[in-house]
Design a protein around this motif. Structure first.
Motif, PDB file in Angstrom:
ATOM      1  N   ASN A 162       5.341   2.523  27.681  1.00 14.21           N
ATOM      2  CA  ASN A 162       4.960   3.750  26.609  1.00 14.21           C
ATOM      3  C   ASN A 162       6.007   3.604  25.933  1.00 14.21           C
ATOM      4  OD1 ASN A 162       5.892   5.312  29.906  1.00 14.21           O
ATOM      5  ND2 ASN A 162       7.307   4.559  28.554  1.00 14.21           N
ATOM      6  N   ASP A 163       5.683   3.768  24.476  1.00 15.93           N
ATOM      7  CA  ASP A 163       6.701   3.859  23.269  1.00 15.93           C
ATOM      8  C   ASP A 163       6.627   5.307  22.604  1.00 15.93           C
ATOM      9  OD1 ASP A 163       7.871   3.286  20.815  1.00 15.93           O
ATOM     10  OD2 ASP A 163       7.653   1.225  21.421  1.00 15.93           O
ATOM     11  N   PHE A 164       5.652   5.520  21.648  1.00 19.47           N
ATOM     12  CA  PHE A 164       5.633   6.662  21.064  1.00 19.47           C
ATOM     13  C   PHE A 164       5.161   7.751  21.750  1.00 19.47           C
ATOM     14  CE2 PHE A 164       2.645   9.620  19.130  1.00 19.47           C
ATOM     15  CZ  PHE A 164       3.417  10.310  18.271  1.00 19.47           C
ATOM     16  N   ALA A 165       5.530   9.043  21.793  1.00 25.52           N
ATOM     17  CA  ALA A 165       4.912  10.105  22.489  1.00 25.52           C
ATOM     18  C   ALA A 165       4.687  11.341  21.577  1.00 25.52           C
ATOM     19  CB  ALA A 165       5.636  10.508  23.692  1.00 25.52           C
ATOM     20  N   GLY A 166       3.589  11.860  21.556  1.00 29.65           N
ATOM     21  CA  GLY A 166       3.452  13.326  20.689  1.00 29.65           C
ATOM     22  C   GLY A 166       2.960  14.224  21.545  1.00 29.65           C
ATOM     23  N   LEU A 167       3.509  15.352  21.355  1.00 36.06           N
ATOM     24  CA  LEU A 167       2.757  16.927  22.034  1.00 36.06           C
ATOM     25  C   LEU A 167       2.223  17.651  21.251  1.00 36.06           C
ATOM     26  CD1 LEU A 167       3.479  17.528  24.966  1.00 36.06           C
ATOM     27  CD2 LEU A 167       5.457  18.887  24.071  1.00 36.06           C
ATOM     28  N   ASN A 182       1.641   5.916  23.303  1.00 35.87           N
ATOM     29  CA  ASN A 182       1.327   4.601  22.982  1.00 35.87           C
ATOM     30  C   ASN A 182       2.019   3.602  24.355  1.00 35.87           C
ATOM     31  OD1 ASN A 182       0.480   5.206  20.597  1.00 35.87           O
ATOM     32  ND2 ASN A 182       2.323   4.120  19.431  1.00 35.87           N
ATOM     33  N   HIS A 183       0.955   2.845  24.456  1.00 35.00           N
ATOM     34  CA  HIS A 183       1.271   1.628  25.543  1.00 35.00           C
ATOM     35  C   HIS A 183       1.611   0.281  24.826  1.00 35.00           C
ATOM     36  CE1 HIS A 183       1.011   4.445  28.521  1.00 35.00           C
ATOM     37  NE2 HIS A 183      -0.533   4.679  28.202  1.00 35.00           N
ATOM     38  N   ASN A 272      -0.040  -3.713  20.809  1.00 35.70           N
ATOM     39  CA  ASN A 272       1.529  -3.561  20.391  1.00 35.70           C
ATOM     40  C   ASN A 272       1.587  -2.288  19.702  1.00 35.70           C
ATOM     41  OD1 ASN A 272       4.021  -5.019  19.135  1.00 35.70           O
ATOM     42  ND2 ASN A 272       3.347  -5.963  20.965  1.00 35.70           N
ATOM     43  N   ASN A 273       1.218  -1.082  19.978  1.00 34.32           N
ATOM     44  CA  ASN A 273       1.374   0.085  19.476  1.00 34.32           C
ATOM     45  C   ASN A 273       2.742   0.542  19.631  1.00 34.32           C
ATOM     46  OD1 ASN A 273      -1.482  -0.405  20.493  1.00 34.32           O
ATOM     47  ND2 ASN A 273      -1.639   1.250  18.516  1.00 34.32           N
ATOM     48  N   CYS A 274       3.364   0.691  18.614  1.00 38.15           N
ATOM     49  CA  CYS A 274       5.080   1.081  18.808  1.00 38.15           C
ATOM     50  C   CYS A 274       5.051   2.586  18.517  1.00 38.15           C
ATOM     51  CB  CYS A 274       5.755   0.175  17.877  1.00 38.15           C
ATOM     52  SG  CYS A 274       7.465  -0.183  18.320  1.00 38.15           S
ATOM     53  N   SER A 286      -0.742   5.772  14.921  1.00 39.61           N
ATOM     54  CA  SER A 286       0.104   4.739  15.897  1.00 39.61           C
ATOM     55  C   SER A 286       0.198   3.338  15.012  1.00 39.61           C
ATOM     56  CB  SER A 286      -0.591   4.805  17.080  1.00 39.61           C
ATOM     57  OG  SER A 286      -0.242   3.623  17.895  1.00 39.61           O
ATOM     58  N   GLY A 287       1.233   2.761  15.110  1.00 34.53           N
ATOM     59  CA  GLY A 287       1.221   1.621  14.476  1.00 34.53           C
ATOM     60  C   GLY A 287       1.162   0.374  15.336  1.00 34.53           C
ATOM     61  N   GLU A 288       0.255  -0.563  14.755  1.00 36.27           N
ATOM     62  CA  GLU A 288       0.405  -1.903  15.439  1.00 36.27           C
ATOM     63  C   GLU A 288       1.258  -2.950  14.911  1.00 36.27           C
ATOM     64  OE1 GLU A 288      -4.451  -2.017  16.467  1.00 36.27           O
ATOM     65  OE2 GLU A 288      -3.927  -2.892  14.661  1.00 36.27           O
TER      66      GLU A 288
END
Length: 691
Positions: A162-167, A182-183, A272-274, A286-288
């Motif tokens: 897991n990378d980015f998180a949004g709530l 993101n994973h 590769n979503n960072c 989300s960025g690839e």
């Protein structure tokens, strides 16, 4: 789930600066394809703007001779929609010594550097684990079984790393939320007990495809703190088997067509979503990023133009590390060279609609996006900022032609998602305001006391119109790096997460590091990247016109050991700050304080999360809020009034033998480590960072 843990006191470690960032060889291999072990793909000879315009007056001299900068940027703060101090202004007040407590949002006892195999948090706080790799997400998901994994199960379970998180709130009370995560990548030797790197099984490959992408999970805020996953109708897994729509001006291009998709408008999956962001209309960007590593047989591509384009994006070599090309020809560049062009975009998903088709926005350009984040101007146009996370690559922005509709209704979301398909794409060029002789690569501040200057945004394309000679518009969007090379953009030290402040309207960018800065054959130090062999990174602050083409900038932080003379903390007393190395993701609390997570701490401590005021007398006072376990990276911080979440990525990945992990977080005992999302809150409730 782990049980609650109280904070603990940890003895500070000595801070050494004699080695490079502490990322493990395994992480480097599987996350980015050993990018730092290879020559940087940017071989252009772009001159730093300051080299071309060395006769420009310094800012102080300009002010003495008529206020040139004030004339050029007279309306800069008005453009943010907020009355703010200029970058570097320490504001008003009587000083930190007169405060009964610290700045709101940062008033906590800093966590000292440490190497504990746990999440270490401040005194007076508690923590828990929200969700981790393999936990159920959608109906029918089985319990995680490390020794008996299947692709069918992983399609329904929380993904890997897991990378980015949004709530995103689901109701007005904020008690029910959507957690979107993101994973980024898979580390197969740590995922499978019997993994053979030379001969992965098809089932292992399909499990990895399912472990990429994103997870959407309903979560409930608990009384007194914490988040609990729920089996809600919004829950969703997005994987490398999920259909995406390519939209915007490059959609349908011949460069995007494959045998499986002769229209050039549909792609299976995202990878590769960072980093990313939650948009004002309630979707997620989300960025690839390091997509090149997943493709094999680049060495068999013979067309010179195609090979040049692949090289610029880091596609090289024969068989890929993961050997996916053995099981699906789309990963084989010799058979499907255009498949590479279908990754490296900003993607947008609508978590409010679990049946919606995710989108890849071609108008935002294709490169190694760390993420993308949005600022809305007074006239409701949308400006999206993004960094290309590679040594010596660039910073970009996109300005929409259309205007945002307020609200988060389905109608507003559909309209606003379309804003990112029509506008102008720019790349940044920086100018320092100090004499060349004062930027010697040591990190010593120039005589005006700051690394700062001005810059311009160079237009690359808008709609079907290219502004780059020799490039069509679709070539600009699909081969954006090459277009930016052609216009002489400024080479940066790995620009990662970029976020606009919701309080002062300025833009903040984490530049993680660049050990090759100033080495033979590479770009020399300049005022915006001022250190040779920059292994600790820095944080850039930009006062942008947003919809215009001019900006002012300064370095808020030049990171590292405060005892190192090459560091700088917004002018704050360095004896009172926490050491920080390799900034990666940035976020804000409601007070406007900047929160920074790190990746690859080169100071003999674990990575962590830090808070720093950007205004007033404590501007630059960095304080560490937490550290993560052995081998882990701190990712995707979410900061709310009463809780903080971080994604703990790749714990224990520094183990030479995966069967003997160096970490057992989060489950403890002799368990295998699992990437997971951690949540922290104050004991007995109350606001984060207030006493």
């Amino acid at each position: 789930m782990s049980s609650h843990q109280d904070s603990g006191r940890v003895v500070p470690l000595p801070l050494l600066t004699s080695h490079s960032a502490s990322r493990s060889a395994t992480t480097c291999r599987y996350r980015c394809g050993d990018a730092c072990a290879h020559d940087a793909p940017n071989t252009s000879d772009n001159a730093y703007f300051g080299d071309v315009v060395r006769n420009v007056l310094s800012r102080r001299k300009a002010l003495r001779t008529g206020g040139a900068l004030a004339l050029s940027f007279g309306a800069a703060t008005a453009l943010t929609g907020t009355a703010v101090a200029a970058p570097g202004d320490r504001g008003h007040g009587t000083g930190p010594g007169d405060r009964p407590h610290g700045v709101p949002g940062t008033d906590f006892q800093p966590v000292p550097p440490n190497t504990e195999d746990r999440v270490v948090i401040p005194e007076g706080y508690e923590q828990d684990v929200v969700i981790g790799w393999g936990d159920p997400v959608v109906p029918g998901a089985p319990e995680f079984d490390f020794h008996n994994q299947t692709a069918a199960a992983q399609e329904k379970q929380f993904g890997y790393n897991n990378d980015f998180a949004g709530l995103i709130p689901l109701n007005g009370s904020g008690k029910r939320n959507l957690l979107v995560v993101n994973h980024e990548y898979t580390t197969e030797p740590h995922m499978f007990p019997d993994y053979d790197e030379e001969n992965p099984t098809e089932e292992q490959v399909r499990i990895a495809w399912a472990a990429h992408g994103l997870s959407v999970v309903e979560v409930q805020r608990e009384r007194g703190g914490g988040l609990t996953p729920q089996a809600g109708r919004h829950n969703r897994r997005i994987t490398l088997n999920t259909e995406f729509e390519l939209r915007g001006p490059a959609a349908g291009s011949d460069h995007l067509k494959t045998s499986a998709d002769p229209t050039g408008t549909k792609v299976l999956g995202t990878q590769n979503n960072c980093a990313g962001s939650v948009t004002p209309w309630g979707t997620v960007l989300s960025g690839e990023e390091n997509v090149n590593q997943y493709f094999g047989n680049a060495d068999q591509v013979t067309d010179p133009k195609t090979k040049q384009r692949l090289d610029r994006y880091g596609f090289s070599g024969g068989a890929s590390d993961r050997k996916w090309e053995r099981f699906d020809k789309r990963w084989d560049l010799a058979q499907e060279p255009n498949e590479a062009n279908r990754f490296g975009w900003v993607v947008e998903i609508d978590p409010n609609d679990p049946d919606s088709t995710p989108v890849k926005h071609t108008a935002l350009g294709r490169f190694k996006h760390e993420g993308a984040a949005v600022h809305v101007t007074r006239d409701r146009r949308v400006v999206a900022y993004s960094g290309d996370d590679e040594r010596f690559d660039y910073i970009y922005k996109f300005v929409s032609n259309g205007r945002m509709k307020p609200g988060r209704s389905a109608h507003a979301r559909r309209h606003n998602m379309g804003l990112l398909d029509d506008g102008t794409l720019y790349v940044a060029k920086f100018r320092g305001d100090s004499p060349e002789s004062e930027i010697d690569g040591s990190g010593k501040l120039p005589s005006d006391g700051e690394f700062d200057g001005t810059g311009e945004w160079i237009a690359l394309a808008s709609g079907d119109r290219s502004f780059v000679p020799g490039f069509s518009a679709e070539e600009v969007y699909i081969f954006t790096r090459l277009a930016a090379d052609a216009v002489g953009a400024t080479k940066m030290d790995r620009p990662e997460d970029i976020q606009p402040s919701p309080v002062n309207g300025r833009i903040y960018c984490a530049l993680t590091n660049n050990s090759n800065r100033g080495s033979a054959g590479n770009a020399a130090p300049d005022e915006v990247n001022p250190r040779i062999g920059n292994k600790h990174g820095h944080v850039l602050e930009v006062d942008d016109e947003h919809t215009g083409t001019r900006f002012r900038w300064n370095l808020l932080l030049v990171c590292g050991d405060p005892n190192d003379p090459s560091t700088y903390f917004g002018g704050f007393d360095k004896s009172e700050v926490s050491p920080i190395s390799c900034p990666d993701n940035v976020a804000f609390d409601r007070h406007g304080n900047l929160w920074i997570s790190t990746d690859g701490n080169a100071l003999d401590s674990h990575d962590g999360l830090f808070a720093v005021p950007v205004e007033g007398p404590e501007r630059g006072k960095v304080k560490q809020f937490l550290t993560v376990p052995v081998g882990a990276e701190t990712c995707g911080p979410v900061i709310t009034d009463d809780l903080v979440t971080v994604c703990v990525q790749h714990p224990g990945e520094d183990a030479e033998d995966p069967s003997r992990p160096t970490s057992h977080w989060p489950d403890g005992g002799d368990s295998r480590p699992r990437p997971a999302v951690a949540v922290v809150w104050r004991k007995h409730g109350g606001e984060i960072g207030q006493r």
